[in-house]
Motif scaffolding. Structure first.
Motif, PDB file in Angstrom:
ATOM      1  N   SER A  26       0.839  -1.191   0.000  1.00 50.79           N
ATOM      2  CA  SER A  26       0.000   0.000   0.000  1.00 50.79           C
ATOM      3  C   SER A  26       0.877   1.244   0.000  1.00 50.79           C
ATOM      4  N   ASP A  27       0.543   2.183  -0.889  1.00 45.20           N
ATOM      5  CA  ASP A  27       1.281   3.439  -0.987  1.00 45.20           C
ATOM      6  C   ASP A  27       1.146   4.282   0.275  1.00 45.20           C
ATOM      7  N   ALA A  28       0.153   4.011   1.112  1.00 43.32           N
ATOM      8  CA  ALA A  28      -0.045   4.755   2.358  1.00 43.32           C
ATOM      9  C   ALA A  28       1.100   4.518   3.339  1.00 43.32           C
ATOM     10  N   TYR A  29       1.929   3.516   3.072  1.00 46.79           N
ATOM     11  CA  TYR A  29       3.069   3.191   3.940  1.00 46.79           C
ATOM     12  C   TYR A  29       4.412   3.493   3.289  1.00 46.79           C
ATOM     13  N   VAL A  30       4.394   4.125   2.119  1.00 47.56           N
ATOM     14  CA  VAL A  30       5.626   4.401   1.384  1.00 47.56           C
ATOM     15  C   VAL A  30       5.764   5.910   1.204  1.00 47.56           C
ATOM     16  N   LEU A  31       6.919   6.443   1.582  1.00 45.12           N
ATOM     17  CA  LEU A  31       7.164   7.879   1.495  1.00 45.12           C
ATOM     18  C   LEU A  31       7.569   8.249   0.067  1.00 45.12           C
ATOM     19  N   THR A  32       6.559   8.611  -0.739  1.00 38.00           N
ATOM     20  CA  THR A  32       6.821   8.995  -2.128  1.00 38.00           C
ATOM     21  C   THR A  32       6.887  10.505  -2.302  1.00 38.00           C
ATOM     22  N   GLY A  33       6.388  11.241  -1.311  1.00 42.12           N
ATOM     23  CA  GLY A  33       6.355  12.693  -1.429  1.00 42.12           C
ATOM     24  C   GLY A  33       5.166  13.193  -2.235  1.00 42.12           C
TER      25      GLY A  33
END
Length: 115
Positions: free
Chosen positions: A98-105
């Motif tokens: 899940s992208d909610a747990y990845v710091l993409t900025g």
């Protein structure tokens, strides 16, 4: 090839050249710089076989992991340390987080949509 035929290619040579060009394009795409992103600090993140918690867990990332994002697709909305998102990041063949747990900025897509 003799000097009489400079600039001409046989069918086999043309096929070989085409394959070499296609292979070069594939290699170029494969070696294109892939960005790695940090997983939220303090979390061991489940990696799933698809973009939802209904998919099986295929492995668990250790705290402090960094992941590549090859492509992204919509899926189940997940609340995490970086907000709520329905974006799932493809980090390997058949592996999603899940992208909610990845710091993409970003709150949106940072990579191409998965096909």
């Amino acid at each position: 090839m003799s000097t009489d035929h400079i600039g001409e290619r046989t069918a086999d040579e043309a096929t070989e050249l085409t394959l070499t060009t296609a292979e070069a394009a594939t290699a170029s795409a494969a070696t294109t710089s892939v960005r790695y992103y940090a997983v939220a600090p303090g979390y061991r993140l489940n990696v799933r076989s698809g973009p939802s918690t209904n998919y099986t867990i295929v492995r668990v990332l250790a705290e402090g992991a960094r992941v590549p994002i090859y492509c992204q697709r919509p899926g189940e909305a997940i609340a995490g340390p970086y907000g709520t998102s329905n974006i799932w990041d493809n980090i390997d063949n058949g592996e999603y987080v899940s992208d909610a747990y990845v710091l993409t900025g970003s709150d949106g897509y940072v990579a191409a949509h998965c096909s």
